[in-house]
Write a protein that holds these residues in place. Structure first.
Motif, short mmCIF file in Angstrom:
data_model
loop_
_atom_site.label_atom_id
_atom_site.label_comp_id
_atom_site.label_asym_id
_atom_site.label_seq_id
_atom_site.Cartn_x
_atom_site.Cartn_y
_atom_site.Cartn_z
N THR A 198 0.83 -1.20 0.00
CA THR A 198 0.00 0.00 0.00
C THR A 198 0.87 1.26 0.00
O THR A 198 0.58 2.23 -0.71
CB THR A 198 -0.93 0.01 1.22
N GLY A 199 1.93 1.26 0.78
CA GLY A 199 2.84 2.40 0.82
C GLY A 199 3.51 2.64 -0.52
O GLY A 199 3.61 3.79 -0.98
N PHE A 200 3.98 1.57 -1.17
CA PHE A 200 4.63 1.73 -2.48
C PHE A 200 3.65 2.27 -3.51
O PHE A 200 3.99 3.15 -4.31
CB PHE A 200 5.22 0.40 -2.96
N LEU A 201 2.42 1.74 -3.52
CA LEU A 201 1.43 2.21 -4.49
C LEU A 201 1.06 3.67 -4.24
O LEU A 201 0.92 4.46 -5.17
CB LEU A 201 0.18 1.32 -4.43
N THR A 202 0.91 4.05 -2.96
CA THR A 202 0.59 5.44 -2.64
C THR A 202 1.72 6.36 -3.04
O THR A 202 1.50 7.43 -3.61
CB THR A 202 0.30 5.58 -1.13
N SER A 203 2.95 5.94 -2.78
CA SER A 203 4.11 6.74 -3.16
C SER A 203 4.16 6.95 -4.67
O SER A 203 4.41 8.06 -5.15
CB SER A 203 5.38 6.04 -2.67
N GLY A 204 3.92 5.88 -5.42
CA GLY A 204 3.92 5.99 -6.88
C GLY A 204 2.83 6.91 -7.39
O GLY A 204 3.05 7.71 -8.30
N ALA A 205 1.63 6.81 -6.81
CA ALA A 205 0.52 7.65 -7.24
C ALA A 205 0.80 9.12 -6.95
O ALA A 205 0.55 10.00 -7.79
CB ALA A 205 -0.77 7.22 -6.56
N LEU A 206 1.34 9.41 -5.77
CA LEU A 206 1.66 10.80 -5.42
C LEU A 206 2.80 11.34 -6.29
O LEU A 206 2.78 12.50 -6.72
CB LEU A 206 2.02 10.91 -3.94
N GLY A 207 3.80 10.50 -6.58
CA GLY A 207 4.88 10.93 -7.47
C GLY A 207 4.38 11.21 -8.87
O GLY A 207 4.78 12.20 -9.50
N LEU A 208 3.50 10.37 -9.38
CA LEU A 208 2.93 10.59 -10.71
C LEU A 208 2.10 11.87 -10.74
O LEU A 208 2.17 12.64 -11.72
CB LEU A 208 2.08 9.38 -11.10
N SER A 209 1.35 12.13 -9.69
CA SER A 209 0.57 13.37 -9.61
C SER A 209 1.49 14.58 -9.60
O SER A 209 1.22 15.59 -10.26
CB SER A 209 -0.29 13.38 -8.35
N GLY A 210 2.58 14.50 -8.85
CA GLY A 210 3.53 15.61 -8.80
C GLY A 210 4.18 15.86 -10.16
O GLY A 210 4.31 17.01 -10.59
N LEU A 211 4.56 14.79 -10.84
CA LEU A 211 5.18 14.96 -12.17
C LEU A 211 4.19 15.53 -13.18
O LEU A 211 4.57 16.39 -14.00
CB LEU A 211 5.72 13.62 -12.67
N SER A 212 2.96 15.09 -13.14
CA SER A 212 1.97 15.63 -14.08
C SER A 212 1.68 17.10 -13.77
O SER A 212 1.50 17.91 -14.69
CB SER A 212 0.69 14.81 -14.07
N SER A 213 1.68 17.48 -12.50
CA SER A 213 1.49 18.89 -12.14
C SER A 213 2.66 19.73 -12.62
O SER A 213 2.48 20.84 -13.14
CB SER A 213 1.34 19.05 -10.63
N LEU A 214 3.87 19.20 -12.47
CA LEU A 214 5.06 19.91 -12.93
C LEU A 214 5.04 20.06 -14.45
O LEU A 214 5.38 21.13 -14.98
CB LEU A 214 6.32 19.16 -12.48
N THR A 215 4.62 19.04 -15.15
CA THR A 215 4.52 19.11 -16.61
C THR A 215 3.51 20.16 -17.04
O THR A 215 3.76 20.95 -17.96
CB THR A 215 4.11 17.73 -17.18
N TRP A 216 2.35 20.20 -16.35
CA TRP A 216 1.35 21.21 -16.68
C TRP A 216 1.90 22.62 -16.45
O TRP A 216 1.70 23.51 -17.26
CB TRP A 216 0.10 21.00 -15.82
N LEU A 217 2.61 22.82 -15.34
CA LEU A 217 3.18 24.12 -15.03
C LEU A 217 4.20 24.55 -16.08
O LEU A 217 4.22 25.71 -16.52
CB LEU A 217 3.83 24.11 -13.64
N MET A 218 5.02 23.61 -16.53
CA MET A 218 6.03 23.92 -17.56
C MET A 218 5.35 24.30 -18.88
O MET A 218 5.77 25.25 -19.55
CB MET A 218 6.97 22.73 -17.77
N GLU A 219 4.31 23.60 -19.26
CA GLU A 219 3.57 23.93 -20.48
C GLU A 219 2.91 25.30 -20.35
O GLU A 219 2.90 26.09 -21.30
CB GLU A 219 2.51 22.86 -20.78
N TYR A 220 2.38 25.59 -19.18
CA TYR A 220 1.73 26.87 -18.94
C TYR A 220 2.74 28.01 -19.08
O TYR A 220 2.46 29.02 -19.71
CB TYR A 220 1.09 26.86 -17.55
N LEU A 221 3.92 27.84 -18.48
CA LEU A 221 4.94 28.87 -18.56
C LEU A 221 5.54 28.98 -19.96
O LEU A 221 5.92 30.07 -20.40
CB LEU A 221 6.03 28.60 -17.53
N ARG A 222 5.63 27.87 -20.67
CA ARG A 222 6.21 27.87 -22.02
C ARG A 222 5.34 28.66 -22.98
O ARG A 222 5.84 29.39 -23.84
CB ARG A 222 6.37 26.44 -22.52
N HIS A 223 4.02 28.55 -22.87
CA HIS A 223 3.14 29.27 -23.77
C HIS A 223 3.07 30.75 -23.42
O HIS A 223 2.73 31.57 -24.26
CB HIS A 223 1.73 28.67 -23.76
N GLY A 224 3.38 31.12 -22.21
CA GLY A 224 3.49 32.52 -21.81
C GLY A 224 2.17 33.27 -21.75
O GLY A 224 2.18 34.49 -21.74
#
Length: 175
Positions: A100-126
């Motif tokens: 359960t801990g490993f799955l939760t860690s993976g889900a939270l990490g994936l959420s963080g990476l997708s949020s970071l990707t969205w932020l980078m796309e947002y800043l790239r388009h200006g």
């Protein structure tokens, strides 16, 4: 003066809905079911059945062997579970919590990476937030204009049909 029209509904039995032997005898037919003149299966259907029968048989055989093996294994292991249950139950709980801990860690990490990707796309388009709000506001205004035009067209169509109906009724009463 208007005349009343009656409608008659005929109900025919669906496939498998029944067979009326008396009616068939009156028509001069035989007592065989109504499906006697139906053609046999096509070559593609026969080939499909011939191909699938061994596959289905093999899969059912494997399912039976798997069920028998599972039951045999359970019969052998059940006494061991009873003997070692004071050790197995805490070990199973620890393994379950770790998974359960490993799955939760993976889900939270994936959420963080997708949020970071969205932020980078947002800043790239200006685009700034006010520009996005202006764009959204313009789209809503365009949609409102389109809906207003469609409503006006529908109202005009209804008015025209009402006028035509009124003309037809007045012409009918004059004659």
């Amino acid at each position: 003066m208007a005349t009343a029209r009656t409608h008659q509904l005929q109900v025919h039995p669906a496939i498998g809905g029944g067979y009326d032997a008396a009616a068939d005898r009156m028509k001069g037919g035989s007592l065989l079911p109504q499906y006697q003149n139906r053609e046999g299966p096509t070559a593609a259907q026969v080939l499909t059945i011939v191909t699938l029968l061994p596959v289905v048989g093999t899969l059912l055989g494997l399912a039976g062997i798997t069920l028998a093996g599972t039951l045999l294994g359970l019969m052998v292991v059940a006494p061991l579970f009873l003997l070692f249950s004071p050790v197995i139950v805490p070990a199973a709980a620890a393994i379950g919590l770790a998974v359960t801990g490993f799955l939760t860690s993976g889900a939270l990490g994936l959420s963080g990476l997708s949020s970071l990707t969205w932020l980078m796309e947002y800043l790239r388009h200006g685009r700034s937030v006010p520009e996005q709000m202006e764009y959204a506001k313009q789209r809503v205004q365009d949609a409102v204009v389109q809906i207003g035009q469609k409503t006006k067209d529908v109202g005009q169509t209804i008015q025209n049909s009402a006028q035509e109906t009124g003309k037809d009724q007045s012409a009918a009463t004059r004659t």
